[in-house]
Design an enzyme around this catalytic site. Structure first.
Site, PDB file in Angstrom:
ATOM      1  N   ASP A  13      33.657  -5.108  -1.283  1.00 50.11           N
ATOM      2  CA  ASP A  13      33.120  -6.197  -1.585  1.00 50.11           C
ATOM      3  C   ASP A  13      32.749  -6.524  -2.975  1.00 50.11           C
ATOM      4  O   ASP A  13      31.764  -6.775  -3.391  1.00 50.11           O
ATOM      5  CB  ASP A  13      31.531  -6.144  -0.927  1.00 50.11           C
ATOM      6  N   LYS A  16      36.836  -9.472  -4.859  1.00 54.53           N
ATOM      7  CA  LYS A  16      38.329  -9.498  -4.858  1.00 54.53           C
ATOM      8  C   LYS A  16      39.033 -10.905  -4.823  1.00 54.53           C
ATOM      9  O   LYS A  16      39.831 -11.479  -5.315  1.00 54.53           O
ATOM     10  CB  LYS A  16      39.025  -8.648  -4.007  1.00 54.53           C
ATOM     11  N   GLY A  17      38.136 -11.642  -3.649  1.00 51.44           N
ATOM     12  CA  GLY A  17      38.275 -13.149  -3.385  1.00 51.44           C
ATOM     13  C   GLY A  17      38.425 -13.936  -4.664  1.00 51.44           C
ATOM     14  O   GLY A  17      39.510 -14.689  -4.705  1.00 51.44           O
ATOM     15  N   ASN A  40      37.561  -7.345   9.417  1.00 49.06           N
ATOM     16  CA  ASN A  40      36.226  -6.753   9.119  1.00 49.06           C
ATOM     17  C   ASN A  40      36.022  -7.276   7.761  1.00 49.06           C
ATOM     18  O   ASN A  40      34.960  -6.924   7.399  1.00 49.06           O
ATOM     19  CB  ASN A  40      36.317  -5.136   9.330  1.00 49.06           C
ATOM     20  N   GLY A  42      35.836  -9.548   4.343  1.00 49.71           N
ATOM     21  CA  GLY A  42      35.726 -11.041   4.043  1.00 49.71           C
ATOM     22  C   GLY A  42      35.521 -11.226   2.676  1.00 49.71           C
ATOM     23  O   GLY A  42      35.435 -10.262   2.061  1.00 49.71           O
ATOM     24  N   HIS A  43      36.087 -12.384   2.275  1.00 47.95           N
ATOM     25  CA  HIS A  43      36.124 -12.793   1.181  1.00 47.95           C
ATOM     26  C   HIS A  43      35.517 -14.044   0.853  1.00 47.95           C
ATOM     27  O   HIS A  43      36.007 -14.948   1.718  1.00 47.95           O
ATOM     28  CB  HIS A  43      37.439 -12.607   0.102  1.00 47.95           C
ATOM     29  N   GLN A 244      38.851  -4.357   1.462  1.00 47.46           N
ATOM     30  CA  GLN A 244      38.014  -3.295   1.004  1.00 47.46           C
ATOM     31  C   GLN A 244      38.078  -2.617  -0.040  1.00 47.46           C
ATOM     32  O   GLN A 244      38.414  -3.432  -1.136  1.00 47.46           O
ATOM     33  CB  GLN A 244      38.192  -2.300   2.313  1.00 47.46           C
ATOM     34  N   THR A 259      37.701   3.095   6.419  1.00 48.17           N
ATOM     35  CA  THR A 259      38.106   2.310   7.102  1.00 48.17           C
ATOM     36  C   THR A 259      39.345   2.687   7.711  1.00 48.17           C
ATOM     37  O   THR A 259      39.725   4.019   7.329  1.00 48.17           O
ATOM     38  CB  THR A 259      38.361   0.620   6.451  1.00 48.17           C
ATOM     39  N   THR A 321      29.191  -9.644   8.999  1.00 49.47           N
ATOM     40  CA  THR A 321      28.259  -8.978   9.857  1.00 49.47           C
ATOM     41  C   THR A 321      26.879  -9.538   9.341  1.00 49.47           C
ATOM     42  O   THR A 321      25.689  -9.679  10.106  1.00 49.47           O
ATOM     43  CB  THR A 321      28.102  -7.570   9.868  1.00 49.47           C
ATOM     44  N   ARG A 325      23.703  -4.976   2.457  1.00 43.03           N
ATOM     45  CA  ARG A 325      24.219  -3.570   1.749  1.00 43.03           C
ATOM     46  C   ARG A 325      23.359  -2.707   1.149  1.00 43.03           C
ATOM     47  O   ARG A 325      22.268  -3.409   0.626  1.00 43.03           O
ATOM     48  CB  ARG A 325      25.599  -4.376   0.904  1.00 43.03           C
ATOM     49  N   LYS A 351      29.992  -9.982 -11.170  1.00 44.56           N
ATOM     50  CA  LYS A 351      28.698  -9.846 -10.743  1.00 44.56           C
ATOM     51  C   LYS A 351      27.620  -9.536 -11.980  1.00 44.56           C
ATOM     52  O   LYS A 351      26.732  -8.787 -11.704  1.00 44.56           O
ATOM     53  CB  LYS A 351      28.417  -8.938  -9.680  1.00 44.56           C
TER      54      LYS A 351
HETATM   55  P1  GDP Z   1      35.648  -9.022  -1.685  1.00 48.26           P
HETATM   56  O1  GDP Z   1      35.151  -8.489  -0.222  1.00 48.26           O
HETATM   57  O2  GDP Z   1      35.642  -7.872  -2.603  1.00 48.26           O
HETATM   58  O3  GDP Z   1      36.650 -10.175  -1.474  1.00 48.26           O
HETATM   59  O4  GDP Z   1      34.400  -9.971  -2.053  1.00 48.26           O
HETATM   60  P2  GDP Z   1      34.117 -11.370  -1.936  1.00 48.26           P
HETATM   61  O5  GDP Z   1      35.007 -12.086  -2.611  1.00 48.26           O
HETATM   62  O6  GDP Z   1      33.638 -11.712  -0.665  1.00 48.26           O
HETATM   63  O7  GDP Z   1      32.848 -11.456  -3.186  1.00 48.26           O
HETATM   64  C1  GDP Z   1      31.483 -11.100  -2.620  1.00 48.26           C
HETATM   65  C2  GDP Z   1      30.518 -12.323  -3.049  1.00 48.26           C
HETATM   66  O8  GDP Z   1      30.432 -12.337  -4.285  1.00 48.26           O
HETATM   67  C3  GDP Z   1      31.052 -13.785  -2.764  1.00 48.26           C
HETATM   68  O9  GDP Z   1      30.053 -14.223  -2.183  1.00 48.26           O
HETATM   69  C4  GDP Z   1      31.264 -14.537  -4.032  1.00 48.26           C
HETATM   70  O10 GDP Z   1      31.182 -15.643  -4.213  1.00 48.26           O
HETATM   71  C5  GDP Z   1      30.452 -13.669  -4.917  1.00 48.26           C
HETATM   72  N1  GDP Z   1      30.873 -13.481  -6.448  1.00 48.26           N
HETATM   73  C6  GDP Z   1      32.139 -13.098  -6.730  1.00 48.26           C
HETATM   74  N2  GDP Z   1      32.001 -12.952  -8.175  1.00 48.26           N
HETATM   75  C7  GDP Z   1      30.933 -13.137  -8.429  1.00 48.26           C
HETATM   76  C8  GDP Z   1      30.127 -13.147  -9.805  1.00 48.26           C
HETATM   77  O11 GDP Z   1      30.524 -12.832 -10.880  1.00 48.26           O
HETATM   78  N3  GDP Z   1      28.542 -13.278  -9.776  1.00 48.26           N
HETATM   79  C9  GDP Z   1      27.915 -13.583  -8.581  1.00 48.26           C
HETATM   80  N4  GDP Z   1      26.592 -13.664  -8.614  1.00 48.26           N
HETATM   81  N5  GDP Z   1      28.482 -13.657  -7.340  1.00 48.26           N
HETATM   82  C10 GDP Z   1      29.937 -13.507  -7.220  1.00 48.26           C
END
Ligand code: GDP
Length: 438
Positions: A13, A16-17, A40, A42-43, A244, A259, A321, A325, A351
């Protein structure tokens, strides 16, 4: 032209997406693919401020860019999820013409999801906290050579015979080993798979009919993806997206809270079928703090208001789910393990915005056990990770300086993300990565 591997450098999480989406739009990139995990993982992608977020579980985030997007044979595919995702993308006006799914991906069947649920129940307080997506049982069937691959959905007669054999094994397993009472208490799971069971009995015909129908609907996407990836690599840069995070690897991570497929570099090579010689750059993705889903040791966990604030600010609830977290301070130790084991060349830090206004910010640079310093997870031993005391650096200056300190504790940061949108990204690419992308 080679490949760039994108790997989660923590417990998943990491965002990566979004990072794959940013890379996929660069000129030299000709295709992207996912090669490990299942639905399992998600992105979520937010292509622009005015567009809604798109959450995907199987299809690579690159699909929104229109570039060829591949689901390799290393991914465990639930054909129901895959079909629903395709429909969802069509509903948003996004084409799936360029989507390819490996003929040799293993299929997650309804009985895998039920087995997952029953096994977690049997484990009681020792449960891993799986997503009930059937990943573990599907991976186990693959290892036991009783799994079913996507191409088999295209042949009713063959599939019928295969199901007779497999269900012949699963039925007594559910009834007499797991002592399943015929009830699925989890409402979401019951809605998803309840129709495939009658009392204790697996309804083979219902599974067969739906699998054949899904096979027909998905037929146009099913390809020999190994050949395809190798073809794209000759034409330009291919992004290999892992699922993951490195610490969830069943061999290299914090077992048993891991996983069932390998989200590390080895898993990407096996799951795509390319040679390690094609990997030109490994990009690790890490958050400015740490999160974990499910059980397992988490040295920098915050069980206080700051943890709640990070959870809320970072929307740290599972894409699959909705589960909250566990949140904590950044920990350089797991990231450095991921760097070593995957040959990570550079990092994307995501983030950063979530920590805005929190003061002081702490980050862990090493552990101690009984007052003795431990500078790597290897020196602690994974079994002892629950016993360590994190040693923190306290940070009170700007987030830019925080980035500098994280870099000093880990590796070069190529990409800085401070929001979910594509435009909320700053690049400080190493020459190596820039030359690959432009
Ligand atoms: P993955 O499981 O690693 O592919 O994670 P996701 O791509 O699902 O990212 C997790 C969440 O963080 C998603 O809702 C993204 O839109 C959000 N996100 C990604 N980068 C940032 C960021 O720099 N800041 C914030 N606030 N949200 C972010």
């Amino acid at each position: 032209m080679p490949a760039i591997a994108v790997i989660g450098a923590q417990w998943g999480d990491e965002g990566k997406g979004k990072i794959v989406d940013s890379l996929a739009t660069q000129p030299n990139v000709v295709a992207c693919g996912r090669f490990t995990g299942g639905d399992n993982a998600g992105h979520t992608i937010k292509p622009s401020p005015n567009e809604p977020s798109i959450a995907l579980n199987i299809i690579p985030s690159s699909i929104v860019t229109g570039k060829p997007s591949i689901v390799g044979h290393g991914v465990l595919v639930n054909p129901i999820t895959l079909y629903n995702e395709i429909e969802k993308l069509h509903g948003l006006g996004i084409s799936t013409e360029n989507l390819s799914v490996s003929l040799n991906s293993h299929v997650i069947m309804p009985y895998h999801r039920l087995e997952d649920y029953c096994l977690e129940k049997c484990k009681g307080s020792e449960s891993v906290g799986t997503t009930n997506r059937g990943i573990g049982p599907c991976a186990a069937d693959k290892a036991n050579r009783i799994g079913i691959q996507m191409w088999e959905l295209l042949n009713r007669e063959l599939l019928s015979e295969r199901l007779d054999f497999v269900i012949g094994l699963k039925q007594p397993l559910l009834e007499h080993v797991y002592h399943w009472d015929g009830i699925i208490t989890d409402e979401k799971l019951r809605t998803a798979i309840g129709g495939y069971f009658e009392g204790h009995k697996i309804k083979k015909d219902a599974i067969l009919d739906d699998c054949v129908a899904l096979g027909n609907k998905l037929k146009k996407y099913l390809k020999e993806t190994r050949e395809l990836v190798n073809k794209y690599i000759k034409a330009g840069v291919v992004i290999l997206e892992s699922a993951q995070g490195a610490l969830l690897d069943p061999d290299l991570g914090t077992w048993p809270y891991v996983t069932s497929t390998n989200p590390t570099i080895g898993g990407l090579l096996i799951g795509s079928g390319i040679s390690h010689k094609e990997i030109a750059y490994v990009l690790g993705v890490m958050k400015a703090y740490t999160t974990r889903v499910g059980g397992g040791p988490f040295p920098t966990e915050l069980k206080d208001e700051t943890g709640d604030r990070i959870r809320k600010g970072g929307n740290e609830y599972g894409t699959t789910t909705g589960r909250p977290r566990r949140c904590g301070w950044f920990d350089a130790m797991p990231v450095n393990l991921a760097i070593d084991e995957n040959g990570i060349d550079g990092l994307a830090l995501t983030k950063v915005d979530v920590l805005e206004g929190i003061e002081p910010i702490m980050f862990c640079v090493r552990y101690e056990i009984d007052g003795k310093p431990k500078n790597s997870i290897h020196s602690v031993g994974q079994n002892c990770l629950g016993m360590v005391k994190p040693v923190y650096i306290e940070h009170r200056r700007s987030l830019q300086e925080y980035k500098g300190e994280l870099e000093a504790a880990t590796a070069h940061i190529d990409i800085l993300s401070f929001g979910p949108g594509r435009e909320e990204t700053r690049y400080n690419l190493s020459d190596e990565l820039r030359n690959l992308l432009y």
